[in-house]
Design a protein around this motif. Structure first.
Motif, PDB file in Angstrom:
ATOM      1  N   THR A  71       4.257   3.957  -7.920  1.00 41.79           N
ATOM      2  CA  THR A  71       5.626   3.864  -7.097  1.00 41.79           C
ATOM      3  C   THR A  71       6.028   2.542  -7.045  1.00 41.79           C
ATOM      4  O   THR A  71       5.218   1.567  -6.596  1.00 41.79           O
ATOM      5  CB  THR A  71       5.217   4.435  -5.648  1.00 41.79           C
ATOM      6  OG1 THR A  71       4.812   5.871  -6.087  1.00 41.79           O
ATOM      7  CG2 THR A  71       6.705   4.632  -4.942  1.00 41.79           C
ATOM      8  N   ARG A  81       7.668  -0.615  -5.031  1.00 35.44           N
ATOM      9  CA  ARG A  81       7.712  -0.902  -3.555  1.00 35.44           C
ATOM     10  C   ARG A  81       8.837  -1.973  -3.426  1.00 35.44           C
ATOM     11  O   ARG A  81       9.275  -2.171  -2.078  1.00 35.44           O
ATOM     12  CB  ARG A  81       6.509  -1.774  -3.229  1.00 35.44           C
ATOM     13  CG  ARG A  81       5.133  -0.922  -3.500  1.00 35.44           C
ATOM     14  CD  ARG A  81       5.161   0.335  -3.046  1.00 35.44           C
ATOM     15  NE  ARG A  81       3.612   0.794  -2.924  1.00 35.44           N
ATOM     16  CZ  ARG A  81       3.480   2.108  -3.059  1.00 35.44           C
ATOM     17  NH1 ARG A  81       4.550   3.007  -2.560  1.00 35.44           N
ATOM     18  NH2 ARG A  81       2.263   2.612  -3.303  1.00 35.44           N
ATOM     19  N   ALA A 131       7.753   4.795  -0.777  1.00 34.78           N
ATOM     20  CA  ALA A 131       6.622   5.135   0.314  1.00 34.78           C
ATOM     21  C   ALA A 131       5.549   6.091  -0.410  1.00 34.78           C
ATOM     22  O   ALA A 131       4.718   6.332   0.599  1.00 34.78           O
ATOM     23  CB  ALA A 131       7.125   5.559   1.695  1.00 34.78           C
ATOM     24  N   SER A 132       5.537   6.485  -1.568  1.00 32.45           N
ATOM     25  CA  SER A 132       4.557   7.222  -2.042  1.00 32.45           C
ATOM     26  C   SER A 132       3.231   6.686  -2.038  1.00 32.45           C
ATOM     27  O   SER A 132       3.258   5.419  -2.447  1.00 32.45           O
ATOM     28  CB  SER A 132       4.970   7.826  -3.210  1.00 32.45           C
ATOM     29  OG  SER A 132       4.010   8.380  -4.127  1.00 32.45           O
ATOM     30  N   GLU A 133       2.098   7.327  -2.120  1.00 30.18           N
ATOM     31  CA  GLU A 133       0.819   6.702  -2.188  1.00 30.18           C
ATOM     32  C   GLU A 133       0.400   6.448  -3.769  1.00 30.18           C
ATOM     33  O   GLU A 133      -0.603   5.699  -3.820  1.00 30.18           O
ATOM     34  CB  GLU A 133      -0.273   7.605  -1.500  1.00 30.18           C
ATOM     35  CG  GLU A 133      -0.056   7.811  -0.016  1.00 30.18           C
ATOM     36  CD  GLU A 133      -1.321   8.506   0.655  1.00 30.18           C
ATOM     37  OE1 GLU A 133      -2.040   9.057  -0.405  1.00 30.18           O
ATOM     38  OE2 GLU A 133      -1.193   8.869   1.719  1.00 30.18           O
ATOM     39  N   LEU A 134       1.283   6.795  -4.674  1.00 31.81           N
ATOM     40  CA  LEU A 134       0.909   6.539  -6.125  1.00 31.81           C
ATOM     41  C   LEU A 134       0.903   4.929  -6.195  1.00 31.81           C
ATOM     42  O   LEU A 134       1.937   4.649  -5.917  1.00 31.81           O
ATOM     43  CB  LEU A 134       1.821   7.699  -6.828  1.00 31.81           C
ATOM     44  CG  LEU A 134       1.568   9.054  -6.789  1.00 31.81           C
ATOM     45  CD1 LEU A 134       2.675   9.659  -7.637  1.00 31.81           C
ATOM     46  CD2 LEU A 134       0.282   9.330  -7.384  1.00 31.81           C
ATOM     47  N   GLU A 135       0.060   4.602  -7.156  1.00 25.62           N
ATOM     48  CA  GLU A 135       0.154   3.174  -7.354  1.00 25.62           C
ATOM     49  C   GLU A 135       1.170   2.861  -8.277  1.00 25.62           C
ATOM     50  O   GLU A 135       1.793   1.631  -8.206  1.00 25.62           O
ATOM     51  CB  GLU A 135      -1.386   2.691  -8.252  1.00 25.62           C
ATOM     52  CG  GLU A 135      -2.269   2.816  -7.205  1.00 25.62           C
ATOM     53  CD  GLU A 135      -3.775   2.174  -7.817  1.00 25.62           C
ATOM     54  OE1 GLU A 135      -3.409   1.878  -8.844  1.00 25.62           O
ATOM     55  OE2 GLU A 135      -4.591   2.277  -7.510  1.00 25.62           O
ATOM     56  N   SER A 147       0.959  -1.208   0.120  1.00 24.77           N
ATOM     57  CA  SER A 147       0.022   0.073  -0.178  1.00 24.77           C
ATOM     58  C   SER A 147       0.897   1.186  -0.025  1.00 24.77           C
ATOM     59  O   SER A 147       0.404   2.496  -0.185  1.00 24.77           O
ATOM     60  CB  SER A 147      -1.015  -0.058   1.156  1.00 24.77           C
ATOM     61  OG  SER A 147      -0.154   0.144   2.326  1.00 24.77           O
ATOM     62  N   GLY A 148       2.078   0.914   0.335  1.00 25.35           N
ATOM     63  CA  GLY A 148       3.101   2.195   0.277  1.00 25.35           C
ATOM     64  C   GLY A 148       3.113   2.845   1.587  1.00 25.35           C
ATOM     65  O   GLY A 148       4.177   3.580   2.117  1.00 25.35           O
ATOM     66  N   GLU A 149       2.547   2.102   2.798  1.00 24.35           N
ATOM     67  CA  GLU A 149       2.656   2.448   4.150  1.00 24.35           C
ATOM     68  C   GLU A 149       3.893   1.756   4.697  1.00 24.35           C
ATOM     69  O   GLU A 149       4.356   0.885   4.117  1.00 24.35           O
ATOM     70  CB  GLU A 149       1.541   2.112   4.951  1.00 24.35           C
ATOM     71  CG  GLU A 149       0.391   2.742   4.597  1.00 24.35           C
ATOM     72  CD  GLU A 149      -0.998   2.239   5.419  1.00 24.35           C
ATOM     73  OE1 GLU A 149      -1.612   2.897   6.311  1.00 24.35           O
ATOM     74  OE2 GLU A 149      -1.084   1.045   5.382  1.00 24.35           O
ATOM     75  N   HIS A 166      12.229   6.486   1.568  1.00 20.45           N
ATOM     76  CA  HIS A 166      10.844   6.738   1.990  1.00 20.45           C
ATOM     77  C   HIS A 166      10.558   7.797   0.988  1.00 20.45           C
ATOM     78  O   HIS A 166       9.178   7.381   0.262  1.00 20.45           O
ATOM     79  CB  HIS A 166      10.959   7.682   3.271  1.00 20.45           C
ATOM     80  CG  HIS A 166       9.433   7.775   3.829  1.00 20.45           C
ATOM     81  ND1 HIS A 166       8.658   8.781   3.150  1.00 20.45           N
ATOM     82  CD2 HIS A 166       8.853   7.317   4.899  1.00 20.45           C
ATOM     83  CE1 HIS A 166       7.400   8.570   4.025  1.00 20.45           C
ATOM     84  NE2 HIS A 166       7.679   7.819   4.883  1.00 20.45           N
ATOM     85  N   ASP A 178       2.284  -1.687   9.238  1.00 15.49           N
ATOM     86  CA  ASP A 178       0.765  -1.662   9.341  1.00 15.49           C
ATOM     87  C   ASP A 178       0.444  -1.372  10.964  1.00 15.49           C
ATOM     88  O   ASP A 178       1.422  -0.843  11.731  1.00 15.49           O
ATOM     89  CB  ASP A 178       0.158  -3.130   9.190  1.00 15.49           C
ATOM     90  CG  ASP A 178       1.072  -4.180   9.980  1.00 15.49           C
ATOM     91  OD1 ASP A 178       1.590  -3.831  11.210  1.00 15.49           O
ATOM     92  OD2 ASP A 178       1.100  -5.358   9.646  1.00 15.49           O
TER      93      ASP A 178
END
Length: 303
Positions: A106, A108, A100-104, A51-53, A96, A56
């Motif tokens: 990005t 991982r 860790a960007s929220e863009l899909e 998810s980029g987080e 980071h 959890d």
């Protein structure tokens, strides 16, 4: 800001070496586990969650989260010079920003160039830590020969004590895991009475979770947590109402209820063998609680 002066009104002399906090063997094991995890990382291993987080809700993560744990450890132990020399802060900031960007779109998974930089940083940290630990006082642990395989558990963590290790990962809250680890550490340092108290606290937290799951009460809206006896009484009523039986859980809780009543006596002292058994029974009880919660959730979703 005012300066501190000694009783003669003169400034205290600066010591040549700062006072440092001792690092015990559990600290050494913990930081060793984190650095080894990074050192063994492979191309395409996850840097962050899909998810980029970074982590959890249960405090689980991958490469970047482990680097944050190492960074926090070094700061708490007064080892900022290792952070600075290894350029750990810069590496964390870079990873980071990149992963860790929220863009899909990005990435991982770590690429080979970043993996090489990661390994260089960790190798520097390991070398400097070894130098630092050689100068610091350590506490030697005389491992008790009881029912627990302490040396193996120090390497693997507590998961081998669970019949269903996935329960630990997917269901047990961080506070319960924390208390179980603290209880284990107390056993390690031959503090059996302290271990028993912390084990019982872990069980009580699990019992509360089961209570709130069965009663549908909102934990954020209650003025105070239910007492042990009240929670157990309500749980029994709810289970009978739902026609759910868990003989194993009932057995563990009956045993731990007796221990808890005994522990409330102000002069009660537990021996190491007692504490080990209580620790193991607490783990079994907690596992049964979260297996039951999982069963209830599954039944609710079907209905």
């Amino acid at each position: 800001m005012d300066t501190m002066e000694d009783e003669n009104g003169t400034l205290p002399q600066q010591t040549s070496e700062p006072v440092v906090e001792p690092i015990d063997l559990i600290d050494a094991y913990t930081i060793g586990t984190w650095t080894e995890y990074i050192r063994l990382a492979r191309p395409e291993d996850l840097v962050v969650l899909p998810s980029g987080e970074v982590s959890d809700q249960k405090g689980k993560g991958y490469i970047l989260w482990t680097l944050y744990l190492i960074q926090d450890f070094l700061k708490r132990k007064g080892l900022e010079h290792i952070i600075q020399y290894s350029e750990l802060d810069e590496l964390i900031s870079y990873l980071h920003q990149k992963y860790a960007s929220e863009l899909e779109s990005t990435p991982r998974n770590i690429d080979e160039n970043d993996l090489r930089a990661l390994r260089r940083t960790v190798e520097i940290i390991i070398t400097l830590l070894q130098q630092e630990l050689s100068k610091r006082k350590t506490i030697e642990i005389e491992v008790h020969k009881g029912i627990l395989d302490y040396e193996n558990l120090l390497s693997t963590g507590l998961q081998p004590l669970f019949s269903y290790p996935e329960i630990v990962v997917n269901h047990i809250p961080e506070i319960v895991s924390h208390d179980l680890l603290e209880s284990f550490k107390a056993l390690l340092f031959d503090l059996p009475t302290a271990s028993v108290m912390i084990s019982l606290r872990a069980v009580e937290a699990a019992i509360r979770d089961l209570y709130f799951k069965l009663t549908n009460e909102d934990v954020n809206e209650v003025d105070s947590y239910p007492t042990w006896n009240y929670a157990l009484s309500e749980i029994q009523k709810q289970l009978e109402y739902r026609k759910i039986r868990s003989k194993r859980l009932e057995g563990y809780l009956d045993f731990l209820r007796e221990i808890r009543n005994s522990a409330e006596h102000p002069d009660k002292v537990f021996e190491i063998n007692e504490a080990e058994r209580i620790f193991v029974e607490s783990i079994h009880a907690i596992e049964e609680v979260y297996l039951l919660i999982e069963k209830i959730q599954a039944k609710t979703s079907r209905d």
